[in-house]
Write a protein that holds these residues in place. Sequence first.
Motif, PDB file in Angstrom:
ATOM      1  N   PRO A 288      58.474  90.011  55.853  1.00 11.22           N
ATOM      2  CA  PRO A 288      58.905  89.500  54.644  1.00 11.22           C
ATOM      3  C   PRO A 288      58.886  90.448  53.534  1.00 11.22           C
ATOM      4  CG  PRO A 288      57.302  88.134  55.528  1.00 11.22           C
ATOM      5  CD  PRO A 288      57.214  89.454  56.245  1.00 11.22           C
ATOM      6  N   LYS A 289      58.026  91.633  53.449  1.00 11.69           N
ATOM      7  CA  LYS A 289      57.975  92.496  52.467  1.00 11.69           C
ATOM      8  C   LYS A 289      59.313  93.476  52.687  1.00 11.69           C
ATOM      9  CE  LYS A 289      52.842  92.739  52.681  1.00 11.69           C
ATOM     10  NZ  LYS A 289      53.024  92.057  54.399  1.00 11.69           N
ATOM     11  N   ALA A 290      59.566  93.719  53.863  1.00 13.97           N
ATOM     12  CA  ALA A 290      60.749  94.881  54.226  1.00 13.97           C
ATOM     13  C   ALA A 290      61.989  93.900  53.676  1.00 13.97           C
ATOM     14  CB  ALA A 290      60.656  94.750  55.775  1.00 13.97           C
ATOM     15  N   MET A 291      62.100  92.686  53.838  1.00 12.21           N
ATOM     16  CA  MET A 291      63.234  91.989  53.471  1.00 12.21           C
ATOM     17  C   MET A 291      63.123  92.118  52.052  1.00 12.21           C
ATOM     18  SD  MET A 291      64.914  91.498  55.761  1.00 12.21           S
ATOM     19  CE  MET A 291      66.399  90.685  54.845  1.00 12.21           C
ATOM     20  N   ASP A 292      62.058  92.052  51.213  1.00 10.94           N
ATOM     21  CA  ASP A 292      62.012  92.202  49.974  1.00 10.94           C
ATOM     22  C   ASP A 292      62.703  93.328  49.582  1.00 10.94           C
ATOM     23  OD1 ASP A 292      61.404  91.266  47.279  1.00 10.94           O
ATOM     24  OD2 ASP A 292      59.476  92.044  47.246  1.00 10.94           O
ATOM     25  N   VAL A 293      62.399  94.330  50.111  1.00  6.24           N
ATOM     26  CA  VAL A 293      62.821  95.866  49.840  1.00  6.24           C
ATOM     27  C   VAL A 293      64.371  95.898  50.032  1.00  6.24           C
ATOM     28  CG1 VAL A 293      62.750  98.288  50.544  1.00  6.24           C
ATOM     29  CG2 VAL A 293      60.515  96.976  50.252  1.00  6.24           C
ATOM     30  N   LEU A 294      64.824  95.424  50.912  1.00 10.52           N
ATOM     31  CA  LEU A 294      66.250  95.510  51.254  1.00 10.52           C
ATOM     32  C   LEU A 294      67.028  94.450  50.292  1.00 10.52           C
ATOM     33  CD1 LEU A 294      65.898  95.217  55.447  1.00 10.52           C
ATOM     34  CD2 LEU A 294      66.990  97.151  54.123  1.00 10.52           C
ATOM     35  N   THR A 295      66.673  93.439  50.063  1.00  4.91           N
ATOM     36  CA  THR A 295      67.285  92.555  49.097  1.00  4.91           C
ATOM     37  C   THR A 295      67.021  93.360  47.621  1.00  4.91           C
ATOM     38  OG1 THR A 295      66.339  90.661  50.276  1.00  4.91           O
ATOM     39  CG2 THR A 295      67.213  90.307  48.146  1.00  4.91           C
TER      40      THR A 295
END
Length: 345
Positions: free
Chosen positions: A18-25
């Motif tokens: 979920p943190k990785a998706m936060d970075v990408l978004t």
Amino acid sequence: MNVTLSPRALMSLLVNGPKAMDVLTTALELGLLDALEPGPATLGDLATRFGVRPLRLYKFLDCLESLGCLVRDEPGDDIGTATYRAVPGLRAAVVAVVGPDAQERDRDRYPWRLLHGRLAESLRGEVSLTDDDFAWPPRTDEQTAAFERSMAVGLGPVVETFHRHAHQLWPGRRRFLDVGGGDGTLAVGVLADAPELTVDVYNLPAVEALVDETRARSGHGERLGFVGGDFLAEPLPTGYDVLSFVRVLHDWPTDVARRLVEKAYQALPPGGMLLICEEFRTPDRLAMQFFWSYFLIGVDSCVSRLRDVEFYTGLLTRTGFDKVEVLPGTWELVVGHKPESTPGD
Ligand SMILES: C[S@@+](CC[C@H](N)C(=O)[O-])C[C@H]1O[C@@H](n2cnc3c(N)ncnc32)[C@H](O)[C@@H]1O
């Protein structure tokens, strides 16, 4: 993009998903991905352009690099001179999973949470999805509509491949039957490329209303037809010079897949063409199929069996098709022709 990580490193990324998706978004929303993909861009320039603190941006970009999304060059100790370039296609990939038409958002509507944390019981057969949760094939009108919508959301690469090879596929052809052809979304793409062609969708009768809606939206009128039927229970209709199975055969055990290809052979006239576009077993497809692999653990009626492309080319050849070839694309297209003269003619 080619990242090979140790199992331990992969676990670390997964647990921080979920943190990785936060970075990408965030990278998408800030516009950083637009700047990074053409790259190379220096950290100093990026920090100035986006009004962010260089050292913070450095750590943010480390997050992206850990995901295999960036190539970095750091010529000296001054982080401001480090250059970054995103791997090609990153922005489009992020939009595809977080944007309004994301397949992932569509898949999340399914009741996968019924299995979550109960996989061991599910593997033993003690926990299953009921027909109300998910039936295969869909049972109610609501399930049918939801499922066909899910399929249409993921059809982009298939439509693209059909479009790419239109000049080879359609000249001289008149009538195309897309067997198990969903709500007619692929048919509409093909009709736009082949003005001489009419396309019928063959599907369970419950799908007719959805194809009617697709026809009304597409403006193709009578060139898009519908034939209701059950391919398990009856021969495939004749009168078509092209048939296709798109994401149909992997749903069924091998003996059923073989019978369906044999039915196609019987239904086609000499010189007729069969097209197969499938969930082949490649690392990319397996990864993108993750949702269904997980969710269908609780459903015994759907096989969902990703097979190698050679399975399909071999099956076509053994059934009697010739000139079997694999046309390239994001999703490859397997093509076979029924010989002009068949043994015994
Ligand atoms: C995985 S979907 C693929 C749909 C579409 N070809 C696509 O790629 O988006 C499988 C399709 O097979 C159809 N189907 C399932 N069982 C069928 C049957 N017994 N007879 C005819 N069609 C069937 C489903 O309704 C569905 O449209």
